[in-house]
Enzyme design. Structure first.
Site, PDB file in Angstrom:
ATOM      1  N   ALA A 167       0.829  -1.206   0.000  1.00 43.09           N
ATOM      2  CA  ALA A 167       0.000   0.000   0.000  1.00 43.09           C
ATOM      3  C   ALA A 167       0.867   1.262   0.000  1.00 43.09           C
ATOM      4  CB  ALA A 167      -0.921   0.002   1.220  1.00 43.09           C
ATOM      5  N   ARG A 224      -5.650   0.057   4.762  1.00 44.22           N
ATOM      6  CA  ARG A 224      -4.702   0.365   3.691  1.00 44.22           C
ATOM      7  C   ARG A 224      -4.866  -0.590   2.519  1.00 44.22           C
ATOM      8  NH1 ARG A 224      -0.093   3.238   4.474  1.00 44.22           N
ATOM      9  NH2 ARG A 224       1.221   1.639   3.526  1.00 44.22           N
ATOM     10  N   CYS A 266      12.335   4.083   3.414  1.00 46.02           N
ATOM     11  CA  CYS A 266      12.391   5.531   3.156  1.00 46.02           C
ATOM     12  C   CYS A 266      13.090   6.220   4.328  1.00 46.02           C
ATOM     13  CB  CYS A 266      11.007   6.111   2.897  1.00 46.02           C
ATOM     14  SG  CYS A 266       9.812   5.855   4.223  1.00 46.02           S
TER      15      CYS A 266
END
Length: 372
Positions: free
Chosen positions: A89, A120, A212
């Site tokens: 997602a 999600r 990330c």
């Protein structure tokens, strides 16, 4: 002070429009994704019918680097490969992967797009249906469920939950929630996620691992741990985009917000060298959404849809937006029964003409809420 975050899109090469996309005027091509563009300015995507039709996906340019790393290794595989996007997602990486697989292998692949969180997963499902590739299956299962299908997948993409430092520029909540304890927790959780799904990757299969964040313990250290403890050979990272600010780390590539056009991302890959016992049974998870009552107009309208298989009506932009607003429509001259609305050569979706009006068959979850 943070510099302003960029906005980028990635085109769907299997949905063609009759007209050039106006949002691409003045845009710059993302160097590691030929369908990716960094836009000159942010449009109101809600008011763009071709966005809702799946002609492009709004995705950060740094996140597109995951697809680049995967594409570099596709020569190892042939048609019939099976791929798992483990933490998928909202769907950006899945849509990128599916386009890459279809370009390389045609219809000869299966892509399972998984998200463990139900809410999600619902968003993921809508985005995948909008993209329209029939070879993508959406699931909502814990990673351990996939581990029961030993040796099933040729490729696993694991964009694991992380401490989020790469999102600080545009996400105030990520800045507020960060702490050394969160970093430690994330590093541990990432190992568990990969370890749980690891048996489902066949020997010689590819793991693409990404986060990330900039934390070494969540990136290089974890890929080294996977290699050492689970059994894998790290693919030595290259750095063909150093001039664009991409950095080479011990086991992967790091993109930092403010240096590259997009936000923060780290990506590495390895080949599984350990063996499984070879039981390649059926997946122990069910598709997230299956209709039992026959025709599903939302699923039917994919990239392989034949526009002449149903009566269709060309509509203008305002009518297209009214369709995505889920309004009832009156279409003069439309045949009774199912009709497909078409805007700039792209099929948008189905309505059912009952005579005095057309019932709008757009799924409720994809309705535009903005006043159009």
């Amino acid at each position: 002070m943070f510099t302003e975050a960029s906005v980028s899109v990635r085109l769907n090469p299997f949905k063609k429009t009759d007209c050039p996309l106006s949002i691409l005027e003045g845009a710059e091509v993302v160097p590691w994704c030929r369908y990716g563009y960094v836009l000159k300015e942010r449009p109101v995507f809600t008011l763009q019918p071709l966005f809702h039709a799946g002609c492009y996906y709004v995705q950060d340019s740094s996140a597109m680097y995951v697809g680049h790393v995967l594409r570099k290794s596709l020569d190892r595989f042939g048609p019939g490969l099976k791929v798992l996007d483990l933490c998928a997602a909202p769907g950006g990486k899945t849509t990128d992967i599916s386009a890459s697989l279809r370009e390389r292998f045609g219809n000869g692949f299966l892509l399972v797009s998984n998200e463990v969180m139900k809410q999600r997963a619902s968003v993921l499902y809508d985005n995948i249906r909008r993209w329209g590739d029939p070879n993508v299956v959406v699931t909502s299962a814990d990673p351990a469920a996939f581990g029961k299908a030993e040796g099933y997948f040729d490729i696993i993409v694991a964009d694991v939950p992380c401490s989020g430092e790469g999102m600080f520029r545009k996400d105030e909540r990520a800045r507020e929630e960060w702490s050394p304890e969160v970093v430690e927790l994330c590093a541990s959780r990432q190992k568990r996620i990969v370890a749980d799904a690891w048996p489902s990757l066949k020997e010689g299969g590819l793991l693409v691992y990404s986060t990330c964040t900039y934390e070494k313990c969540e990136n290089d250290d974890n890929l080294e741990w996977i290699s050492r403890e689970l059994g894998g050979s790290v693919i030595s990272p290259e750095n063909e985009f150093a001039s664009w600010g991409v950095e080479k780390t011990a086991y992967g590539n790091l993109l930092k917000a403010g240096i590259v056009p997009g936000e923060g991302q780290w990506v590495g890959a390895l080949i599984k060298t350990s063996s499984s016992n070879g039981r390649c049974g059926a997946l122990p998870v069910k598709p997230y959404h299956v209709r039992e009552d026959g025709f599903d107009p939302d699923v039917a309208l994919g990239i392989d849809f034949d526009i002449d298989s149903f009566p269709h009506v060309d509509v203008d932009r305002q009518t297209a937006l009214r369709y995505f607003h889920r309004d009832a429509l009156v279409l003069k001259g439309a045949e009774k029964g199912y009709n497909v609305l078409v805007y700039e050569g792209v099929p948008l979706g189905f309505v059912k003409n009952v005579g005095s009006r057309c019932n709008n068959l757009l799924p409720k979850s994809r309705r535009i809420l903005m006043n159009i």
